[in-house]
Design an enzyme around this catalytic site. Structure first.
Site, mmCIF file in Angstrom:
data_model
loop_
_atom_site.group_PDB
_atom_site.id
_atom_site.type_symbol
_atom_site.label_atom_id
_atom_site.label_comp_id
_atom_site.label_asym_id
_atom_site.label_seq_id
_atom_site.Cartn_x
_atom_site.Cartn_y
_atom_site.Cartn_z
ATOM 1 N N HIS A 54 0.807 -1.224 0.000
ATOM 2 C CA HIS A 54 0.000 0.000 0.000
ATOM 3 C C HIS A 54 0.837 1.269 0.000
ATOM 4 C CE1 HIS A 54 -3.972 1.845 0.450
ATOM 5 N NE2 HIS A 54 -3.331 2.812 1.097
ATOM 6 N N ASP A 56 0.197 5.613 -1.097
ATOM 7 C CA ASP A 56 -0.759 6.634 -1.532
ATOM 8 C C ASP A 56 -0.106 7.771 -2.312
ATOM 9 O OD1 ASP A 56 -3.598 6.252 -0.878
ATOM 10 O OD2 ASP A 56 -2.890 5.932 1.156
ATOM 11 N N GLU A 156 -8.976 1.882 -3.291
ATOM 12 C CA GLU A 156 -9.104 1.903 -1.825
ATOM 13 C C GLU A 156 -10.481 2.434 -1.435
ATOM 14 O OE1 GLU A 156 -6.222 4.165 0.389
ATOM 15 O OE2 GLU A 156 -6.592 3.012 2.202
ATOM 16 N N HIS A 183 -13.545 2.249 2.550
ATOM 17 C CA HIS A 183 -12.550 3.091 3.220
ATOM 18 C C HIS A 183 -13.160 3.455 4.570
ATOM 19 C CE1 HIS A 183 -9.765 6.545 3.948
ATOM 20 N NE2 HIS A 183 -8.942 5.575 3.626
ATOM 21 N N HIS A 229 -9.535 -1.642 6.370
ATOM 22 C CA HIS A 229 -10.588 -0.615 6.505
ATOM 23 C C HIS A 229 -12.001 -1.175 6.680
ATOM 24 C CE1 HIS A 229 -8.365 3.148 5.960
ATOM 25 N NE2 HIS A 229 -7.685 2.583 4.977
ATOM 26 N N HIS A 250 -2.866 -3.183 4.352
ATOM 27 C CA HIS A 250 -2.115 -2.296 5.266
ATOM 28 C C HIS A 250 -2.813 -2.225 6.625
ATOM 29 C CE1 HIS A 250 -5.058 0.264 3.268
ATOM 30 N NE2 HIS A 250 -4.731 1.353 3.933
ATOM 31 N N ASP A 319 2.084 1.932 3.790
ATOM 32 C CA ASP A 319 1.140 3.051 3.942
ATOM 33 C C ASP A 319 1.828 4.402 3.855
ATOM 34 O OD1 ASP A 319 -1.388 4.123 4.071
ATOM 35 O OD2 ASP A 319 -1.728 3.693 6.190
HETATM 36 ZN ZN LIG Z 1 -5.777 3.242 4.047
#
Ligand SMILES: [Zn+2]
Ligand SMILES: *[C@@H]1O[C@H](CO)[C@@H](O)[C@H](O)[C@H]1NC(C)=O
Ligand SMILES: *[C@@H]1O[C@H](CO)[C@@H](O)[C@H](O)[C@H]1NC(C)=O
Ligand SMILES: *[C@@H]1O[C@H](CO)[C@@H](O)[C@H](O)[C@H]1NC(C)=O
Length: 439
Positions: A54, A56, A156, A183, A229, A250, A319
């Protein structure tokens, strides 16, 4: 000088000499052992470079540059923790890049925003020679041989598909190979671990009939189900239902840090039965339940999960770019070797670490593809979510408008206003039926 004295002097000189040698030898030993430990990590990670669950970066590209890729050089981006130079230094050979759209877009323009995030990941992974977009286990293996950093695309949050299996299939066509079912908001069909958004509350139905159809369709397509999540109940229902292994891309251990984003032991046992994977999140808040953390505390999560369900169930999902504070010594993507060194010091074997670094993820990806192959006789699912479960002002209902129910205005202007709308609806209906036929 008496001979005994000479002999004593000589022997003491010899003794001192050998002592000197010993000191040199000893410090050499220390030096080599410190050197070889770091060397061992480098060697191991060269043979088994990391597949991380993961990252972002695409979200940061949106926040910092509104996705204008031309404004930056991805080889060196000082404002973030991820760039090509540091991915290389950290032996990251494959990265699941999250295409994340905030929950506020649910029932609004979430599909467009998700498409834009997929676009920016596809762009960065094709415009830079260091990257290679991969969509299968075999391509992932090949990318290592090509000395590329493989990009995997992961949605996600299930809100991105707007409760539509055709939308899910089209995302697959664009290269998406994994999706987290939620999420921080519930969707109309699955439940989040977070309650910050007060939407789609249901009692005791954590994965609806449509939610099960989403999992089945992901199994059929060969898309990895990601349970990070989701609520524990949703996770359990998915683990009951999925025919393929799933991942937590994650998340860390709830026993070590009792944050609701982490996974409790009873759920880890179910994950093991499913042959799935938990990819440990490095965010300090999930490691120590505090704003700061250490590598040793990260290793506590690894040790606990290994003791419980074995090293074959563990991966790493850093993450980076999705969280704000990371343990001392793990501040960016170049620092993964420090984590591996920490685990070597905790007596993890090289074989266990090779599993954690990449072999476990490869196994899961290959099994997900095997299930897809087993299901190839199934047709694309035509399950649709019941209208009453997704009612919201932005969802257009595809049927001819009932003119009698329209506000009474002068007939001529009413006709002028609504005829084009009817045409748009007809065109859309045709478009949808075309899409279904070519599928
Ligand atoms: Zn996340
Ligand atoms: C990266 O960019 C910064 C300025 O943005 C510069 O100071 C630094 O030298 C660059 N590093 C490399 C390795 O190019
Ligand atoms: C999952 O299956 C177990 C038994 O196998 C059952 O006890 C549990 O209620 C199921 N949970 C969900 C959420 O489906
Ligand atoms: C988490 O643990 C802390 C102390 O270890 C405790 O104070 C807190 O109540 C726990 N929270 C939950 C949700 O169990």
């Amino acid at each position: 000088m008496p001979s005994w004295k000479t002999a004593a002097a000589t022997s003491s000189i010899i003794w001192m000499r050998s002592f000197g040698h010993l000191v040199i030898l000893f410090s050499l030993c220390c030096f080599t052992s410190a050197y070889s430990e770091r060397d061992r990590v480098q060697d191991l990670m060269t043979r088994y470079p990391l597949i991380d669950g993961h990252n972002d970066l695409a979200l940061q590209l949106r926040i910092l540059h509104n996705n204008r890729l031309s404004q930056i050089d991805l080889r060196n981006v000082t404002k973030v923790a991820t760039d090509i130079t540091r991915l290389r230094a950290g032996h990251v050979q494959a990265q699941m890049f999250s295409v994340y759209v905030m929950c506020g877009a649910q029932d609004k323009d979430v599909v467009r925003l998700t498409l834009e995030q997929i676009d920016v990941v596809r762009r960065m992974c094709t415009e830079y020679q260091d990257f290679e977009l991969v969509t299968s286990a075999q391509e992932l293996i090949d990318s290592k041989r090509h000395n590329k950093i493989a990009c995997l695309i992961s949605i996600e949050g299930g809100h991105s598909i707007d409760s539509s299996l055709p939308a899910l299939r089209m995302f697959y066509q664009l290269g998406v190979r994994s999706m987290a079912l939620t999420h921080t908001c519930n969707t109309p069909w699955a439940e989040s671990s977070s309650d910050i958004y007060d939407v789609y509350q249901r009692q005791g139905n954590s994965l609806t009939h449509f939610g099960k159809a989403v999992v089945e369709e992901m199994n059929r397509l060969g898309m990895i189900v990601d349970l990070s999540h989701t609520s524990w109940e949703t996770a359990q229902a998915v683990l009951n239902h999925s025919r393929a292994p799933v991942i937590f891309s994650h998340s860390s251990s709830y026993t070590i840090c009792n944050h609701s984003r982490n996974v409790p032991d009873w759920l880890l046992h179910k994950l093991k039965e499913n042959r799935g994977l938990i990819m440990v999140n490095l965010y300090s808040k999930f490691i120590s339940c505090k704003g700061e953390a250490t590598i040793s505390q990260v290793a506590d999560h690894f040790d606990h999960i290994k003791k419980l369900i074995g090293a074959e169930s563990i991966g790493i999902g850093g993450d980076f770019e999705g969280a704000v504070s990371f343990p001392k010594g793990l501040e960016d993507v170049s620092k993964y070797p420090a984590l591996i060194q920490g685990l070597l010091q905790r007596k993890w074997s090289e074989s266990e670490l090779a599993d954690v670094l990449r072999r476990n993820f490869m196994r899961v990806f290959e099994e997900v593809e095997k299930v897809r192959d087993q299901l190839r006789s199934l047709q694309p699912s035509e399950v649709q979510i019941p209208l009453e479960e997704v009612q919201n002002p932005c969802r257009l209902v595809l049927k001819a408008p009932n003119l009698k129910l329209l506000p009474s205005v002068k007939i001529s202007s009413s006709a002028a206003q609504h005829r084009p709308k009817g045409l748009v609806i007809l065109t859309m209906a045709l478009l949808f039926s075309n899409l279904l036929m070519t599928e």
